[in-house]
Design an enzyme around this catalytic site. Structure first.
Site, PDB file in Angstrom:
ATOM      1  N   GLY A 204    -102.333  44.210 -18.904  1.00  0.00           N
ATOM      2  CA  GLY A 204    -102.056  45.007 -17.716  1.00  0.00           C
ATOM      3  C   GLY A 204    -103.285  45.739 -17.201  1.00  0.00           C
ATOM      4  O   GLY A 204    -104.422  45.302 -17.386  1.00  0.00           O
ATOM      5  N   SER A 205    -103.063  46.907 -16.624  1.00  0.00           N
ATOM      6  CA  SER A 205    -104.087  47.571 -15.811  1.00  0.00           C
ATOM      7  C   SER A 205    -105.307  48.077 -16.560  1.00  0.00           C
ATOM      8  O   SER A 205    -106.300  48.444 -15.931  1.00  0.00           O
ATOM      9  CB  SER A 205    -103.442  48.739 -15.048  1.00  0.00           C
ATOM     10  OG  SER A 205    -102.486  48.254 -14.128  1.00  0.00           O
ATOM     11  N   VAL A 206    -105.278  48.139 -17.893  1.00  0.00           N
ATOM     12  CA  VAL A 206    -106.504  48.520 -18.604  1.00  0.00           C
ATOM     13  C   VAL A 206    -107.630  47.527 -18.304  1.00  0.00           C
ATOM     14  O   VAL A 206    -108.809  47.860 -18.391  1.00  0.00           O
ATOM     15  CB  VAL A 206    -106.279  48.624 -20.132  1.00  0.00           C
ATOM     16  CG1 VAL A 206    -105.381  49.800 -20.465  1.00  0.00           C
ATOM     17  CG2 VAL A 206    -105.697  47.336 -20.686  1.00  0.00           C
TER      18      VAL A 206
END
Length: 582
Positions: A297-299
């Protein structure tokens, strides 16, 4: 006359019989004493001697301060001579069950062992603590039975119970390392057993003062890990609490020194207790930090921005027009909140975790160039950590990407990683663009006490120092009051971080499952002089959990403990203000 003749014949027959018998005995005696002297002497010695193994203690696994994580203690193996126990097998077996417990000794199986035909030696039970083993054999002898003995052996024990279990691993019934460091360094930890041979009486008892020979054993070597036991214990407890309160299926917490690659803490929940043999299901025993792959995801947006910054395509102030939504290859893509057209800076895209803004920025790179940067950051390759079973993750070659692949990989979907890969990659940003391979071993100590340091970890530059500094400023905006993870902020320290929320993939169908997420937070501190990077992952928590609100507080607590344990003082500087919009 007839009777006299009959008597003489009988006398002659008896005399002949006697002569023949003496001749046979004489020939047999000549064979034994003259021809086969050595063979029969050896058989006599063998019948009157016993040989036992002198087990070599397995080397210890220690934390960075020399505290025991895995050690060895004296134990016993209970053995028997079936030629002496066959007749009384049921009664002997009953005594062993009473003294050692039915959970350890199976009554009927023990009877079969005690009656094993044609055998003079069988193992009844291995890995028995010394005191109950001696007590059981003494009870057998007190009951008037012979043929049951004990041999010394080395038992593996884990003083911390569940502490760092998935990193340390355990040993099987034969003493061979299984999982973790026990498996990876099995050859180093395993010693060379010795032996002892001595004379015994017909009842199997050792004869005092009789001849004996001893072959000395060689203990195993010790392995010094990079783990800090106190930090590990705290992190284990904090993570377990987070998994329980968020109702997650599992969770991970990993902390690494960005300068050296030394992993100072690696926690997993749920886990197991190798000392009590509790909770040892496959799902609990594997080391998820290196074996489990998932979509981050957004990491991953911080990695995308680092690649762009290294090419001079973005700075924290770069203006980006963020649309209200996008359709790529017939896939609708949006942000986690509804909005119209936004005017965000690159720092604002990271601070607000905009999927759409990241896609717009990433379109400045070709598929192949973006793929090459992701590979430079270590995705799609093993991290190099010294643990068995490590996965390399899944990153398709750039030439196979569709437009949708390019878009989703930029914000962490459509790519699968391990937690250790992410720790190493973000550690590179924290370390001024230089990526250091992670390690869990600090050194080794041989049986004679000689210390040998572990091989230095490999390092290489993946982006420029300037690019790493710019992305650090962007990531500091995440922990600001108007960022997505203010709960990760640590008073007195500058903290850089990134939240992550990814859809989970159903392993059976290969499709995303709406409402099931993997949430995470990765960050480092102090942001202006980085020392540690900590990554928190919680899989399938309650439906409205987010990386900042659920994983962020766990990061805050573990990172705070790490900074305190290692005496890292605040630098005293304040985070620069970065505009989120234009």
């Amino acid at each position: 006359m007839t009777r006299q003749r009959l008597s003489r014949r009988r006398t002659r027959a008896c005399l002949a019989f006697v002569v023949i018998c003496f001749s046979v005995f004489g020939l047999r005696l000549f064979q034994i004493q003259g021809l086969d002297t050595k063979a029969y002497a050896a058989m006599a010695v063998e019948a009157g001697t016993a040989r036992t193994s002198v087990p070599a203690p397995r080397g210890e696994i220690l934390d960075r301060n020399g505290k025991g994580l895995a050690t060895s203690v004296d134990g016993m193996t209970v053995t028997a001579d079936p030629s002496m126990t066959t007749k009384n097998a049921p009664r002997i077996a009953r005594i062993l069950v009473q003294k050692l417990g039915p959970e350890r000794v199976d009554y009927f199986e023990t009877i079969d062992k005690l009656r094993k035909p044609g055998s003079r030696f069988v193992y009844l039970e291995k890995g028995v603590p010394a005191w109950p083993a001696k007590k059981a054999v003494a009870a057998v002898q007190e009951a008037g039975f012979t043929g049951v003995f004990t041999e010394k052996e080395s038992l593996r024990t884990y003083p911390g119970g569940q502490l760092a279990a998935n990193l340390i691993g355990f040993v099987d019934g034969s003493g061979k390392g299984v999982q973790g460091m026990e498996q990876q360094y099995d050859e180093t930890l395993t010693g060379q057993d010795g032996s002892s041979t001595y004379e015994v009486s017909p009842s199997g008892q050792r004869i005092p003062m009789a001849d004996s020979t001893v072959k000395e054993m060689t203990p195993g070597g010790d392995v010094h890990s990079t783990i800090d036991r106190d930090l590990q214990w705290y992190s284990d407890q904090r993570l377990a609490d987070a998994v329980r309160t968020s109702r997650s299926e599992w969770g991970l917490a990993v902390t690494m020194d960005v300068r050296t690659g030394q992993v100072v803490q690696m926690s997993q929940a749920p886990t197991y207790d190798a000392d009590r043999k509790a909770g040892m299901q496959r799902a609990n025993v594997i080391s998820r930090a290196v074996e489990n792959v998932y979509e981050p995801g957004s990491v991953m947006k911080s990695i995308t921005m680092a690649a762009l910054a290294d090419q001079g395509k973005v700075t924290p102030q770069t203006p980006i027009v963020v649309p209200s939504g996008m359709t790529i290859d017939k896939f609708k893509i949006g942000d986690y909140w509804k909005h119209g057209v936004l005017h965000l800076t690159a720092a604002g895209v990271i601070a607000k975790s905009s999927n759409l803004g990241t896609i717009v920025a990433s379109q400045q790179m070709s598929d192949e160039r973006m793929y090459q940067y992701f590979r430079k950051f270590g995705f799609g390759t093993k991290s190099g950590i010294e643990l068995p079973g490590e996965s390399q993750g899944i990153l398709k070659p750039g030439r196979e990407w569709s437009k949708a692949n390019h878009a989703t990989i930029a914000f962490g979907q459509g790519v699968s990683i391990t937690a250790m890969q992410m720790v190493r990659a973000v550690g590179a940003i924290a370390n001024g663009g230089v990526m250091v391979d992670p390690t869990v071993v600090d050194g080794f100590v041989s049986p004679d006490g000689e210390r040998t340091d572990a091989e230095p970890t490999k390092s290489r530059r993946v982006v420029s120092k300037k690019a790493a500094s710019m992305v650090t400023r962007m990531m500091e905006a995440v922990t600001a009051k108007n960022g997505t993870a203010p709960a990760a902020k640590i008073p007195g320290y500058r903290v850089a971080g990134k939240t992550g929320t990814a859809w989970r993939v159903n392993p059976l169908t290969g499709r995303y499952v709406r409402g099931q997420n993997t949430v995470s937070f990765v960050g480092f501190a102090p942001a202006d002089k980085p020392r540690f990077v900590t990554y928190i992952v919680l899989d399938r928590p309650y439906s409205n959990a987010g990386g900042g609100s659920t994983a962020g507080p766990v990061f805050h607590d573990i990172m705070s403990m790490a900074l305190e344990r290692f005496g890292v003082a605040p630098t005293g500087s304040k985070s620069p203000k970065v505009r989120h919009s234009w």
